[in-house]
Design an enzyme around this catalytic site. Structure first.
Site, PDB file in Angstrom:
ATOM      1  N   LYS A  51      61.000  64.886  58.439  1.00  0.00           N
ATOM      2  CA  LYS A  51      60.012  66.278  58.360  1.00  0.00           C
ATOM      3  C   LYS A  51      59.965  66.516  59.658  1.00  0.00           C
ATOM      4  CE  LYS A  51      57.895  64.738  54.018  1.00  0.00           C
ATOM      5  NZ  LYS A  51      56.898  64.257  53.246  1.00  0.00           N
ATOM      6  N   GLN A  95      51.084  62.264  53.697  1.00  0.00           N
ATOM      7  CA  GLN A  95      51.828  61.472  53.073  1.00  0.00           C
ATOM      8  C   GLN A  95      51.443  60.422  52.217  1.00  0.00           C
ATOM      9  OE1 GLN A  95      55.316  62.305  53.703  1.00  0.00           O
ATOM     10  NE2 GLN A  95      56.100  60.470  52.426  1.00  0.00           N
ATOM     11  N   ASP A 118      52.441  70.754  50.257  1.00  0.00           N
ATOM     12  CA  ASP A 118      52.788  69.831  49.201  1.00  0.00           C
ATOM     13  C   ASP A 118      52.723  70.436  47.852  1.00  0.00           C
ATOM     14  OD1 ASP A 118      54.094  67.288  49.813  1.00  0.00           O
ATOM     15  OD2 ASP A 118      52.222  66.539  50.318  1.00  0.00           O
TER      16      ASP A 118
HETATM   17  N1  GUN Z   1      55.606  60.475  49.239  1.00  0.00           N
HETATM   18  C1  GUN Z   1      56.986  60.573  48.624  1.00  0.00           C
HETATM   19  N2  GUN Z   1      57.046  61.987  48.301  1.00  0.00           N
HETATM   20  C2  GUN Z   1      56.100  62.915  48.932  1.00  0.00           C
HETATM   21  C3  GUN Z   1      55.896  63.762  49.053  1.00  0.00           C
HETATM   22  O1  GUN Z   1      56.652  64.972  48.475  1.00  0.00           O
HETATM   23  N3  GUN Z   1      54.741  64.375  49.590  1.00  0.00           N
HETATM   24  C4  GUN Z   1      53.864  63.716  50.029  1.00  0.00           C
HETATM   25  N4  GUN Z   1      52.852  63.977  50.892  1.00  0.00           N
HETATM   26  N5  GUN Z   1      54.054  62.336  50.235  1.00  0.00           N
HETATM   27  C5  GUN Z   1      55.204  61.756  49.499  1.00  0.00           C
END
Ligand code: GUN
Length: 283
Positions: A51, A95, A118
């Site tokens: 990311k 996350q 998100d």
């Molecule tokens: N962990 C796995 N997929 C995601 C996601 O799309 N967003 C977040 N914040 N954590 C994750």
């Protein structure tokens, strides 16, 4: 047709990069994304790294705040409140998963919904469900864009979503309902999943069961999107496979996403797109 997620994501990033460049030229402002990573969950480390790199590539100012898994819920909330007030931060992503002593639900609700890139905050979930403008979770948004790239008009199509998670299945259903699909959500307790799948013009598989969807489950000409990331053992180590058995389904589908190199890269590009959207909504 195999949908190349890497190429798809690159195109999306190029578009975002151009727009950010023009914003910078006009306003001298830079969209900012902060990712919060708690503990040392290996897959999360990898996601967060990807990311961060992608954000930099398009000109987003990105930062990762790392905390030990012993951080208290109260402390984490105070970090989020500070980011909510920070004018240079337009996107906040915590996350997941979080350590057991911290409630993910509680934490997400502390994020300013305008910065919730998100799309997990109840305000965004509610806005999406009622058909209003919202920040939409990145994975289903990416799936949606890939489906739309294959076929523009989805009205009246049968869509089967396998998996009912808040991260993917439920928002995916909302996006496809908005397109006038007839949406079915299947999950681990669903009876006759295979029969439902055979009737589907669109299949989005997101249950986390390696190779669940086989060639004889899929209607000829269906669009098949594979969200699964499953580790399966092989002779020397392991490999990653999806929820769809690629080799049999590719023969039936009009379009299919591979794993890896399908949904994954597009999901990250959608995070960048959400960060840009959040920036524009705030400024
Ligand atoms: N962990 C796995 N997929 C995601 C996601 O799309 N967003 C977040 N914040 N954590 C994750």
């Amino acid at each position: 047709m195999i949908i190349d997620g890497k190429k798809f994501a690159q195109k999306l990033r190029n578009k975002i990069k151009k727009e950010i460049q023009s914003i910078k030229n006009k306003t001298q402002l830079t969209p900012g994304l902060t990712v919060i990573l708690v503990g040392n969950h290996t897959p999360s480390e990898i996601y967060v790294r990807n990311k961060e790199l992608s954000a930099k590539e398009v000109g987003i100012s990105s930062k990762v705040l790392r905390f030990k898994s012993s951080i208290s819920e109260t402390k984490l909330i105070s970090v989020i409140h500070k980011l909510n007030r920070d004018k240079k931060v337009h996107g906040i992503l915590v996350q997941l998963p979080l350590p057991n002593h911290i409630s993910g639900h509680k934490i997400i609700e502390e994020i300013d919904p305008k910065k919730d890139v998100d799309g997990f905050h109840a305000i965004n979930v509610g806005n999406l469900s009622s058909g209003k403008d919202a920040l939409v979770p990145c994975t289903p948004l990416g799936c949606y864009l890939m489906i739309k790239s294959v076929r523009k008009n989805l009205a009246g199509l049968n869509a089967l979503i396998i998996g009912r998670s808040n991260l993917n299945g439920k928002p995916m259903a909302q996006l496809l309902l908005k397109e006038d699909c007839t949406v079915t959500i299947g999950h681990s307790k669903t009876k006759n999943l295979k029969e439902l799948c055979k009737k589907a013009d669109i299949v989005v598989a997101a249950v986390g069961r390696a190779n669940l969807v086989k060639g004889d489950w899929v209607k000829k000409g269906a669009i098949v999107i594979d969200v699964g990331i499953n580790r399966v053992e092989k002779k020397n180590g392991y490999k990653i496979v999806g929820d769809v058995e690629f080799k049999s389904v590719v023969k039936k589908a009009k379009a299919i996403t591979p794993v890896p190199g399908g949904v994954g890269p597009v999901t990250i590009a959608c995070l960048l797109s959400n960060t840009l959207k959040a920036f524009k909504n705030i400024n």
